[in-house]
Scaffold this motif. Structure first.
Motif, short mmCIF file in Angstrom:
data_model
loop_
_atom_site.label_atom_id
_atom_site.label_comp_id
_atom_site.label_asym_id
_atom_site.label_seq_id
_atom_site.Cartn_x
_atom_site.Cartn_y
_atom_site.Cartn_z
N PRO A 1 144.46 110.68 53.80
CA PRO A 1 144.38 111.76 54.79
C PRO A 1 143.08 112.55 54.69
O PRO A 1 142.52 112.71 53.61
CB PRO A 1 145.58 112.64 54.44
CG PRO A 1 146.52 111.74 53.69
CD PRO A 1 145.64 110.79 52.94
N GLY A 2 142.63 113.03 55.84
CA GLY A 2 141.48 113.92 55.88
C GLY A 2 140.20 113.25 56.36
O GLY A 2 140.12 112.03 56.51
N MET A 3 139.21 114.10 56.64
CA MET A 3 137.85 113.68 56.97
C MET A 3 136.89 114.60 56.25
O MET A 3 137.28 115.65 55.74
CB MET A 3 137.61 113.71 58.48
CG MET A 3 138.40 112.67 59.26
SD MET A 3 137.95 112.68 61.02
CE MET A 3 139.09 111.43 61.65
N THR A 4 135.61 114.23 56.24
CA THR A 4 134.62 114.94 55.43
C THR A 4 133.36 115.21 56.24
O THR A 4 132.88 114.33 56.95
CB THR A 4 134.24 114.09 54.19
OG1 THR A 4 135.42 113.76 53.47
CG2 THR A 4 133.27 114.85 53.30
N LEU A 5 132.81 116.41 56.12
CA LEU A 5 131.50 116.69 56.69
C LEU A 5 130.44 115.97 55.87
O LEU A 5 130.48 115.98 54.63
CB LEU A 5 131.23 118.19 56.71
CG LEU A 5 131.97 119.02 57.75
CD1 LEU A 5 131.72 120.50 57.53
CD2 LEU A 5 131.56 118.61 59.16
N ALA B 1 143.67 111.56 65.68
CA ALA B 1 144.71 112.22 64.88
C ALA B 1 145.36 111.28 63.87
O ALA B 1 145.44 111.61 62.68
CB ALA B 1 145.76 112.85 65.80
N PRO B 2 145.84 110.09 64.27
CA PRO B 2 146.43 109.20 63.26
C PRO B 2 145.39 108.64 62.29
O PRO B 2 145.72 108.33 61.14
CB PRO B 2 147.07 108.08 64.08
CG PRO B 2 146.41 108.14 65.41
CD PRO B 2 146.04 109.57 65.63
N PHE B 3 144.14 108.54 62.72
CA PHE B 3 143.08 108.12 61.81
C PHE B 3 142.88 109.19 60.74
O PHE B 3 142.72 108.88 59.56
CB PHE B 3 141.79 107.91 62.61
CG PHE B 3 140.69 107.26 61.83
CD1 PHE B 3 140.81 105.96 61.38
CD2 PHE B 3 139.52 107.94 61.56
CE1 PHE B 3 139.78 105.35 60.66
CE2 PHE B 3 138.49 107.34 60.85
CZ PHE B 3 138.62 106.04 60.40
N HIS B 4 142.89 110.46 61.17
CA HIS B 4 142.78 111.57 60.21
C HIS B 4 143.94 111.55 59.22
O HIS B 4 143.75 111.75 58.01
CB HIS B 4 142.74 112.90 60.98
CG HIS B 4 142.67 114.10 60.09
ND1 HIS B 4 143.80 114.71 59.57
CD2 HIS B 4 141.62 114.81 59.63
CE1 HIS B 4 143.44 115.73 58.83
NE2 HIS B 4 142.13 115.83 58.86
N ARG B 5 145.15 111.28 59.74
CA ARG B 5 146.33 111.24 58.85
C ARG B 5 146.37 109.96 58.02
O ARG B 5 147.16 109.85 57.09
CB ARG B 5 147.60 111.36 59.69
CG ARG B 5 147.76 112.70 60.38
CD ARG B 5 149.14 112.85 60.99
NE ARG B 5 149.39 111.90 62.07
CZ ARG B 5 149.19 112.15 63.38
NH1 ARG B 5 148.75 113.34 63.76
NH2 ARG B 5 149.44 111.25 64.29
#
Length: 204
Positions: free
Chosen positions: A18-22, A50-54
């Protein structure tokens, strides 16, 4: 206007989970037939970003291709123009059609570029799309390079945020246009998301 040596901020999926990063990446340079967009607004698709983030299971196939920058519904300003581009000089406010097309196959020649048969991709629907395919970084970034043929100039009075929704509105308009629905018919629209709401607007 940034140079090719400058860097930009992106929101990327760096690790499985889960999550993404700057992060920072080089500012992209447009090639033949391409323009660079200074991104002003990006949509968050409930079925893609959204599901990619999750990090839902269907997206685990992206793991060998991480990091990945998503973002396929967006609007901005033409910032730089590559070779062999006609009709765009820079400074235009635009929305972007995210799907790639060849312009030559039968579907493209008949105005159905979204069903292009010559540009297969990694995306779930099997067609190559900006910000969904592994080799086409998306607009969760300060700048993104896109084919010039994919641009639509925004009329005065249409905001960048509204421009993001043009693709979704087109889905609803097209659905009603090809349906047998006529004046006076009663219709039911299932699903209150952006596509469903655009179908509701078109039906009304």
């Amino acid at each position: 206007m940034p140079t090719s040596e400058e860097r930009m901020t992106v929101l990327e999926k760096r690790d499985p989970g889960p999550g993404m990063t700057l992060a920072e990446r080089p500012v992209p340079t447009p090639g033949d037939g391409e323009v660079r967009i200074a991104v002003e607004s990006v949509g968050i698709d409930g079925g893609v970003e959204a599901p990619f983030h999750r990090w839902e299971e269907p997206y685990h196939r992206y793991e060998p291709h991480l990091p990945q920058v998503f973002g396929h519904e967006f609007a901005g300003v033409v910032d730089a123009v590559g070779p062999d581009v006609e009709g765009w000089t820079g400074g235009e406010r635009v929305a972007v059609e995210p799907r790639f097309s060849c312009g030559r196959c039968r579907n493209c020649r008949e105005g159905e570029q979204n069903l292009c048969t010559e540009r297969p991709g990694f995306s779930p629907h099997g067609r190559r799309s900006i910000g969904i395919d592994v080799d086409t970084p998306g607009a969760l970034a300060e700048y993104v390079v896109v084919p010039a043929r994919n641009l639509y100039e925004l009329p005065e009075g249409v905001t960048y945020d509204e421009g993001v929704f043009l693709e979704l509105l087109a889905i609803g308009v097209h659905a009603v246009d090809v349906s047998p629905v006529g004046v006076g018919d009663r219709v039911a629209v299932t699903g209150p998301g952006s596509a469903g709401l655009s179908a509701l607007v078109a039906a009304r």
